[in-house]
Design a protein around this motif. Sequence first.
Motif, PDB file in Angstrom:
ATOM      1  N   SER A 231      -0.812   3.842  -2.319  1.00 56.07           N
ATOM      2  CA  SER A 231      -2.137   3.710  -2.220  1.00 56.07           C
ATOM      3  C   SER A 231      -2.938   4.955  -1.653  1.00 56.07           C
ATOM      4  O   SER A 231      -4.171   5.195  -1.673  1.00 56.07           O
ATOM      5  CB  SER A 231      -2.751   2.737  -1.459  1.00 56.07           C
TER       6      SER A 231
ATOM      7  N   GLY B  24       0.749  -1.276   0.066  1.00 53.27           N
ATOM      8  CA  GLY B  24      -0.066  -0.126  -0.139  1.00 53.27           C
ATOM      9  C   GLY B  24       0.741   1.233  -0.092  1.00 53.27           C
ATOM     10  O   GLY B  24       0.239   2.350   0.159  1.00 53.27           O
TER      11      GLY B  24
ATOM     12  N   ASP C 108      -0.022  -6.480   6.949  1.00 56.03           N
ATOM     13  CA  ASP C 108       1.263  -5.599   6.961  1.00 56.03           C
ATOM     14  C   ASP C 108       1.658  -5.146   8.519  1.00 56.03           C
ATOM     15  O   ASP C 108       2.729  -4.436   8.461  1.00 56.03           O
ATOM     16  CB  ASP C 108       0.859  -4.241   6.229  1.00 56.03           C
TER      17      ASP C 108
ATOM     18  N   THR D 191      -8.152  -3.131   0.129  1.00 52.75           N
ATOM     19  CA  THR D 191      -7.257  -2.469   1.183  1.00 52.75           C
ATOM     20  C   THR D 191      -6.296  -1.314   0.425  1.00 52.75           C
ATOM     21  O   THR D 191      -6.007  -0.530   1.258  1.00 52.75           O
ATOM     22  CB  THR D 191      -6.438  -3.537   1.677  1.00 52.75           C
ATOM     23  N   TYR D 192      -6.001  -1.459  -0.605  1.00 55.18           N
ATOM     24  CA  TYR D 192      -5.317  -0.731  -1.301  1.00 55.18           C
ATOM     25  C   TYR D 192      -5.653   0.118  -2.628  1.00 55.18           C
ATOM     26  O   TYR D 192      -4.981   0.821  -3.052  1.00 55.18           O
ATOM     27  CB  TYR D 192      -3.886  -1.516  -1.881  1.00 55.18           C
TER      28      TYR D 192
ATOM     29  N   LEU E  97      -9.084   2.238   7.081  1.00 52.65           N
ATOM     30  CA  LEU E  97      -7.756   2.377   6.633  1.00 52.65           C
ATOM     31  C   LEU E  97      -6.943   2.274   8.078  1.00 52.65           C
ATOM     32  O   LEU E  97      -7.110   2.774   8.905  1.00 52.65           O
ATOM     33  CB  LEU E  97      -7.599   3.769   5.948  1.00 52.65           C
ATOM     34  N   THR E  98      -5.482   1.747   7.925  1.00 48.60           N
ATOM     35  CA  THR E  98      -4.531   1.930   8.663  1.00 48.60           C
ATOM     36  C   THR E  98      -3.418   2.693   7.864  1.00 48.60           C
ATOM     37  O   THR E  98      -2.782   2.232   6.953  1.00 48.60           O
ATOM     38  CB  THR E  98      -3.990   0.702   9.158  1.00 48.60           C
TER      39      THR E  98
ATOM     40  N   GLY F 225      -2.247  -3.085   5.142  1.00 45.70           N
ATOM     41  CA  GLY F 225      -3.276  -4.072   5.089  1.00 45.70           C
ATOM     42  C   GLY F 225      -3.258  -5.008   6.271  1.00 45.70           C
ATOM     43  O   GLY F 225      -2.511  -4.723   7.164  1.00 45.70           O
ATOM     44  N   PRO F 226      -4.047  -5.978   6.436  1.00 47.13           N
ATOM     45  CA  PRO F 226      -4.119  -6.831   7.626  1.00 47.13           C
ATOM     46  C   PRO F 226      -2.953  -7.764   7.862  1.00 47.13           C
ATOM     47  O   PRO F 226      -2.626  -7.812   8.922  1.00 47.13           O
ATOM     48  CB  PRO F 226      -5.455  -7.649   7.254  1.00 47.13           C
TER      49      PRO F 226
ATOM     50  N   LEU G  20      -0.485   2.636   2.927  1.00 47.90           N
ATOM     51  CA  LEU G  20      -1.607   1.921   3.794  1.00 47.90           C
ATOM     52  C   LEU G  20      -1.272   0.621   4.126  1.00 47.90           C
ATOM     53  O   LEU G  20      -0.393   0.082   3.340  1.00 47.90           O
ATOM     54  CB  LEU G  20      -2.870   2.139   2.901  1.00 47.90           C
TER      55      LEU G  20
END
Length: 189
Positions: free
Chosen positions: A41, A38, A134, A170-171, A94-95, A131-132, A129
Amino acid sequence: MTLPQAGPFHFVVLIPHRDSAQALEPYSRRLFTAGFAGAYSFPNVAPLALVSRACSRGELKALALSQRNLSASGRDGKLWALSPQTMACPSPALTLFGPLLDTPVPTPETFPAGAALYCFPRLLLCAALLGPDDEALTRQAALPEMAVPPFRAAMLANMSLSPLDSGVPTYSFAWEIGEPVWLPAYKAS
């Protein structure tokens, strides 16, 4: 206040001067090489708030003055990029990952009445960004070094973020950043 669940999502973002932003671009590239899918992203900006609508130019100017005043207090008007951290955005889910900016954040009352849906608890200059899967990458000892020099020159702008119909959810986003407004020049007291 109910947060939107479908895009486009509207944010007010802080954009560092291009000299500082250029220092973050190679960092995002190194993150991508290190496995952060990400890294491209989300733009290299620091979201201040998720808002219900785009702010007018006059509203952005008032917010820019407020942010300058926050950065001036005991900081010589500079924004310092500290070590990278993660920060969640509740909607869209988002993270964000990137250097924390050492400056106070605006409160909901700083924004036009009813506009701020969610104010971020700290300013984080997004480099990727997550993802779960990452989160573990952020704890790696071999995480790329980041060198963003302190900066005074920055802008505020509206940004819209829209999920794409294709790609990894997610991205997969498209964004548009509106016309920026510069933070007023710093004047030492």
